[in-house]
Design a protein around this motif. Sequence first.
Motif, short mmCIF file in Angstrom:
data_model
loop_
_atom_site.label_atom_id
_atom_site.label_comp_id
_atom_site.label_asym_id
_atom_site.label_seq_id
_atom_site.Cartn_x
_atom_site.Cartn_y
_atom_site.Cartn_z
N SER A 63 -9.42 -6.23 -2.80
CA SER A 63 -8.98 -4.90 -2.33
C SER A 63 -9.94 -3.78 -2.72
O SER A 63 -9.55 -2.60 -2.74
CB SER A 63 -7.57 -4.56 -2.85
N ASP A 97 -3.89 2.32 -3.57
CA ASP A 97 -3.54 1.09 -2.85
C ASP A 97 -3.89 -0.15 -3.67
O ASP A 97 -3.15 -1.15 -3.65
CB ASP A 97 -4.28 1.05 -1.50
N ALA A 101 -2.01 0.30 8.31
CA ALA A 101 -2.22 -0.82 7.40
C ALA A 101 -1.88 -2.12 8.12
O ALA A 101 -0.97 -2.15 8.95
CB ALA A 101 -1.37 -0.67 6.15
N SER A 159 -0.24 4.04 0.75
CA SER A 159 -0.72 4.81 1.90
C SER A 159 0.01 4.46 3.19
O SER A 159 0.02 5.25 4.14
CB SER A 159 -2.23 4.58 2.09
N LYS A 160 0.65 3.29 3.24
CA LYS A 160 1.39 2.90 4.44
C LYS A 160 2.51 3.89 4.73
O LYS A 160 2.79 4.22 5.89
CB LYS A 160 1.96 1.50 4.27
N ARG A 164 -10.14 -0.48 -0.69
CA ARG A 164 -8.97 0.40 -0.60
C ARG A 164 -9.05 1.51 -1.65
O ARG A 164 -9.86 1.47 -2.57
CB ARG A 164 -7.68 -0.41 -0.82
N TYR A 169 0.82 -1.21 0.00
CA TYR A 169 0.00 0.00 0.00
C TYR A 169 0.86 1.26 0.00
O TYR A 169 1.64 1.48 0.94
CB TYR A 169 -0.90 0.05 1.24
#
Length: 207
Positions: free
Chosen positions: A175, A182, A98, A91-92, A178, A89
């Motif tokens: 997913s 992601d 996450a 976004s992590k 998300r 991801y």
Amino acid sequence: MYLPTAFHDTDIERLQQQMAATRLAIIVTHGDQGLLASHVPLLLDREGEFGTLRGHLARANPQWRDLANGSQAMVIFAGADAYVSPGFYPSKAEHGKAVPTWNFLAVHAYGHADVFSDPERLHALVSSLTDHHEARQAQPWTVEDAPADYLESMLKAIVGFALPIQRLEGKRKLSQNRSAEDIAGVQRGLASSSDPLDNAVAQLMTQ
């Protein structure tokens, strides 16, 4: 099956395609002996709302008695699956929020089966199953290749069933919950894996 809205698959044609492509299904029943499960190859006849599953169990397998006694059966068709690392991801890197998860396909079919031991009907069933799977062989084997007396004894050792599907559930967890970024990260991560199942899930995510 737990079916969050984002992952609930109601496309009957797609669910039937997965069922037909599953080489070995799991049939689960509950009866006097508690929960029983068997791993069996099945044929799907697509007539009707959801279709009918056809297969057989060994006569020595007590599970067929659950079917004969009217126990509801649940048949599980597991599709491709893949571990999803939080590292996939983007976004992590932004907020660290996450955790690991799993992407997968699954179909559950429910119904009550008609159990039979008629030799002609069993012969037709095993012939259809054999022809279906032998079609991939360079020199397909047929039921008629076996000696008649041997085949007769083998048919006496099995019990056939036809299970009209009364309820069909599908889960397609790819997913969807998300962000687009992601999702793309997961797809890239799985596509770069050396595991063919990871690659299969990556391909599904592009469809």
